[in-house]
Scaffold this active site. Structure first.
Site, PDB file in Angstrom:
ATOM      1  N   ARG A 156     -12.689  -4.323  -6.787  1.00  0.00           N
ATOM      2  CA  ARG A 156     -12.443  -4.873  -5.780  1.00  0.00           C
ATOM      3  C   ARG A 156     -13.926  -5.466  -4.616  1.00  0.00           C
ATOM      4  NH1 ARG A 156      -8.420  -2.315  -1.355  1.00  0.00           N
ATOM      5  NH2 ARG A 156     -10.815  -1.120  -0.996  1.00  0.00           N
TER       6      ARG A 156
ATOM      7  N   ASP B  35       2.591  -5.370   8.644  1.00  0.00           N
ATOM      8  CA  ASP B  35       0.986  -4.656   8.938  1.00  0.00           C
ATOM      9  C   ASP B  35      -0.240  -4.929   8.461  1.00  0.00           C
ATOM     10  OD1 ASP B  35      -1.073  -2.699   8.016  1.00  0.00           O
ATOM     11  OD2 ASP B  35       0.150  -1.290   6.047  1.00  0.00           O
TER      12      ASP B  35
ATOM     13  N   PHE C 113       0.741  -1.168   0.084  1.00  0.00           N
ATOM     14  CA  PHE C 113      -0.312  -0.313   0.219  1.00  0.00           C
ATOM     15  C   PHE C 113       0.652   1.149   0.200  1.00  0.00           C
ATOM     16  CE2 PHE C 113      -2.972   2.759   2.163  1.00  0.00           C
ATOM     17  CZ  PHE C 113      -3.969   3.549   1.031  1.00  0.00           C
TER      18      PHE C 113
ATOM     19  N   TYR D 255     -10.298   1.111  11.270  1.00  0.00           N
ATOM     20  CA  TYR D 255     -12.002   1.240   9.782  1.00  0.00           C
ATOM     21  C   TYR D 255     -12.313  -0.183   9.265  1.00  0.00           C
ATOM     22  CZ  TYR D 255      -8.530   3.656   7.157  1.00  0.00           C
ATOM     23  OH  TYR D 255      -7.282   4.058   6.675  1.00  0.00           O
ATOM     24  N   LYS D 256     -11.258  -0.659   9.142  1.00  0.00           N
ATOM     25  CA  LYS D 256     -11.486  -2.299   8.129  1.00  0.00           C
ATOM     26  C   LYS D 256     -12.549  -2.645   8.113  1.00  0.00           C
ATOM     27  CE  LYS D 256      -7.761  -0.820   5.257  1.00  0.00           C
ATOM     28  NZ  LYS D 256      -7.762  -0.122   4.453  1.00  0.00           N
TER      29      LYS D 256
HETATM   30  C1  LIG Z   1      -2.333  -1.913   3.474  1.00  0.00           C
HETATM   31  C2  LIG Z   1      -2.454  -0.527   4.342  1.00  0.00           C
HETATM   32  N1  LIG Z   1      -1.798   0.599   5.477  1.00  0.00           N
HETATM   33  C3  LIG Z   1      -2.461   1.640   5.381  1.00  0.00           C
HETATM   34  C4  LIG Z   1      -3.611   1.814   5.145  1.00  0.00           C
HETATM   35  C5  LIG Z   1      -4.289   3.332   5.825  1.00  0.00           C
HETATM   36  O1  LIG Z   1      -3.177   3.753   6.940  1.00  0.00           O
HETATM   37  P1  LIG Z   1      -3.536   5.496   7.672  1.00  0.00           P
HETATM   38  O2  LIG Z   1      -4.921   4.704   7.712  1.00  0.00           O
HETATM   39  O3  LIG Z   1      -2.656   5.950   8.373  1.00  0.00           O
HETATM   40  O4  LIG Z   1      -4.405   6.230   6.634  1.00  0.00           O
HETATM   41  C6  LIG Z   1      -4.357   1.217   4.553  1.00  0.00           C
HETATM   42  C7  LIG Z   1      -5.713   1.725   3.503  1.00  0.00           C
HETATM   43  O5  LIG Z   1      -6.277   1.225   3.001  1.00  0.00           O
HETATM   44  C8  LIG Z   1      -3.961   0.239   3.999  1.00  0.00           C
HETATM   45  O6  LIG Z   1      -4.626  -1.217   2.838  1.00  0.00           O
END
Ligand SMILES: Cc1ncc(COP(=O)(O)O)c(C=O)c1O
Length: 428
Positions: A387, A201, A131, A226-227
């Protein structure tokens, strides 16, 4: 070929079906985007009202103690720990995933520098398809600390880069585009054998697949609230550091609430023991209250088999979706599955690519689906992707059937050619 009735029968037999009641979903919507923004738990509105009206409105500043606001980062951290195979007191909720990544990557790089000031280990490796925020944070840190960021095209290249030049491997366990899962345990073991630290991550794994950080003996991990954790838009993120590193590394955002005695108001920074030093400033209380409601929706599955049972249903859903795509969309429209077909290598999402000559229509096809109440999303790239996230907490099998039926209609009726579906919003 299975019928819709067969899918309805799967719903009737589904032991996790009752968990859907925990969510508010608009009628007529098939929500396939919980991998991007989880659905709203029914408890969230009342809980946040309580925090705002009662705890803030009436309790005022007393609520930091009386309503235990100050404990929220650790309390929710302990709940998330149950979902990612971490111990009590090892996870903290704070800030965003990007910020937490900055903290743990810095800590890891500092540790390498301290342990081997003259060594050749000055490389960070990640995947090109990671990402973007992960890559941007690593680029900036590489510059600050005098390291080089090297990107590999696939995890197959990992054995070749695990050498005495590599300091930190920074990987996302479930890829945001394809949904491909990396083997955390095996990769961490290989990295450690080469003297390399690994930062994971878990944004697309926490609450989506069983994760066991301690069994994998991982080093550092961060993830999104939030996911799949259903914490609400912009929910705070989480961070975990293996207890074997936690007291050894410092993180650079040395704010007052990560201090060992914040209310002593001393001049010099003294980091709190363990994971608490990863807190920087004041927790966002209302957002944290919402996040706790989201995490609780997953913990409610524990008596029903927990993450293992959710994983099984998620795989049943994605397997069913892939079978229907193969049967109904592949031959007629040239739609291809762009996620791993091997269930063991697939997270809780399936991405589709349109036939090559229709690649430019992918965005509009998603918009046409959304207009029909089937909410997925679009990710630009090569190829462009449609997706779809499959959240077993609130998704049923008949909905999988209906989603595919809608996509058949969109493609058969060429609905994506309508001008209203071509206009791109700021957020895709
Ligand atoms: C793998 C991954 N890391 C980080 C993030 C987002 O990070 P942040 O909440 O700091 O915007 C996402 C968002 O889709 C993601 O898919």
């Amino acid at each position: 070929m299975k019928t819709r009735q067969d899918f309805e029968a799967l719903d009737t037999a589904d032991k996790l079906r009752a968990l859907k009641k925990q969510f508010v979903l608009p009628p007529g919507v098939i929500y396939l985007d919980g991998n991007s923004l989880g659905a709203m738990p029914a408890a969230t509105a009342e809980r946040t009202r309580q925090v705002v009206e009662d705890e803030w409105g009436v309790g005022l500043i007393r609520s930091w103690n009386d309503a235990n606001w100050i404990d929220l980062p650790a309390r929710i951290g302990d709940k998330i720990a149950r979902l990612v195979g971490a111990g009590k007191g090892e996870v903290i909720v704070a800030d965003s995933t990007s910020l937490n990544l900055y903290k743990v990557m810095s800590a890891a790089l500092e540790q390498v520098k301290a342990q081997s000031p003259d060594s050749q280990r000055r490389l960070i490796v990640s995947e090109r398809e990671n990402f973007p925020t992960d890559l941007y944070i690593a680029q900036s840190l590489a510059q600050q600390h005098g390291f080089t960021l090297k990107l590999i095209d696939s995890s197959d290249e990992l054995p070749a880069v695990l050498d005495e030049q590599l300091a930190v491997l920074m990987l996302t366990q479930v890829n945001y585009r394809s949904g491909r899962v990396l083997d955390m345990q095996a990769i961490t073991a290989q990295a450690h054998a080469a003297g390399v630290l690994v930062v994971w991550d878990l944004s697309h794994s926490a609450g989506a697949i069983p994760v066991d950080l301690l069994a994998a003996n991982a080093d550092f991990a961060v993830g999104c609230g939030y996911k799949y954790l259903n914490g609400g838009p912009g929910a705070p993120a989480f961070v975990w550091v293996n207890p074997r590193h936690a007291d050894k590394c410092s993180q650079p955002l040395s704010g007052w609430l990560g201090h060992s005695a914040p209310f002593a108001f001393t001049t010099d920074y003294q980091p709190a023991p363990g994971i608490k030093r990863y807190i920087c400033g004041t927790p966002s209380v209302i957002s944290m209250a919402a996040l706790e409601c989201g995490v609780d929706t997953l913990l409610a599955a524990e008596p029903l088999g927990g993450m293992a049972a959710l994983r099984q249903k998620s795989l049943d859903l994605t397997n069913a979706f892939i079978t229907l795509v193969d049967e109904r969309l592949a031959a007629e429209f040239g739609v291809r599955v762009a996620s791993p077909r091997d269930p063991a290598l697939r997270g809780s999402q399936v991405s589709l690519a349109l036939a090559e000559e229709m690649d430019g229509d992918a965005y509009a096809a998603v918009q046409a689906l959304i207009a029909r109440g089937v909410i997925g999303d679009y990710r630009a790239g090569k190829p462009n992707l449609l997706r779809f996230g499959f959240t077993p907490l609130y998704l049923g099998f008949a909905e999988v059937w209906d989603a595919v039926e809608h996509l058949v209609q969109v493609l058969r009726g060429k609905e994506y050619l309508q001008p209203r579906f071509q206009k791109q919003g700021a957020v895709t």
